[in-house]
Design a protein around this motif. Structure first.
Motif: not given
Length: 262
Positions: A76-83
């Motif tokens: 999201l917007g360059g941030t890994d939000i998988t966890r």
């Protein structure tokens, strides 16, 4: 502004607001989502369509972290939000709505929006707030109700207004969180035909300066609103492109749209 106009205004290489790579989800022996790769360009309205059971709502749940993936990554917007947890995703600027209107029926429209604003301003966990602290939100509340055309009903209970206006109220409470990315799950579901144009116009105006991803079965709405369309079938991406490109696909027409859709 039509979807065509919006597309013309997009930069040639728009930055991805939300992306998924190799996203999969298994429930026991059932493969609900199968190696989905998705990229949603910043500032666009992107539709997810497909037959019932295609995996659209499950994919929404994965993207917003209500469902943990079996494999793959979400950015999201360059941030890994998988966890990330769902509440962490909201703090990152992504908010979703649900198929069933989620408002407080015994609160006024004004108070429904004010509750959402309390969350935005960090007041939702503070009890026994003085009235002046809550009244300080009134300007924002009125502006949001005006934006969705509900100013004249601000004092009415949510239970007393039509379903279409409940959906407009839900849009106002979503906007109150000031999201950069909004996920709308079947915003036209159960809506009278007279209300569809109004809500579509609200979504179009709400999308200015934001990214919207929507699951929607009404293909006329998708054609009118959306810059790009991803078609899911059996949990996998069947096709992706503009609405005209999707409509021209023989495979999509046979599996979902039907040869009669013009």
């Amino acid at each position: 502004m039509t979807a065509h106009d919006r597309t013309l205004q997009q930069p040639v290489a728009a930055r991805a607001a939300l992306s998924a790579r190799g996203l999969s989800k298994r429930f026991g022996d059932f493969q609900a989502i199968d190696d989905v790769t998705l990229e949603v360009a910043e500032g666009t309205i992107h539709a997810l369509i497909g037959p019932n059971g295609a995996g659209k709502s499950t994919l929404f749940g994965l993207l917003t972290k209500f469902i943990p993936p079996t494999s793959g990554t979400i950015t999201l917007g360059g941030t890994d939000i998988t966890r990330f947890k769902p509440e962490e995703v909201v703090r990152q600027g992504m908010v979703r709505s649900f198929q069933i209107s989620a408002v407080f029926p015994h609160l006024s429209l004004r108070d429904n929006v004010r509750v959402a604003l309390q969350h935005k301003h960090g007041l939702d966990r503070q009890f026994w707030l003085p009235e002046r602290r809550l009244n300080a939100l009134n300007g924002e509340v009125d502006a949001l109700l005006d934006k969705v055309g509900l100013s004249d009903l601000a004092g009415r209970l949510a239970s007393e207004v039509s379903y279409g206006r409940k959906r407009a109220l839900e849009l106002a409470t979503t906007l109150a969180l000031d999201p950069q990315v909004m996920l709308l799950d079947e915003p036209m579901a159960g809506m009278a035909s007279a209300d569809i144009g109004t809500i579509a116009d609200l979504i179009r105006r709400s999308g200015e300066g934001r990214t919207i991803i929507m699951v929607e079965h009404n293909l006329d709405v998708v054609e009118d609103l959306c810059d790009r369309v991803t078609v899911l079938a059996r949990g996998a991406v069947l096709a992706e492109g503009s609405f005209d490109e999707i409509r021209a696909s023989q495979e999509v027409r046979e599996s979902y749209m039907g040869a009669g859709h013009d």
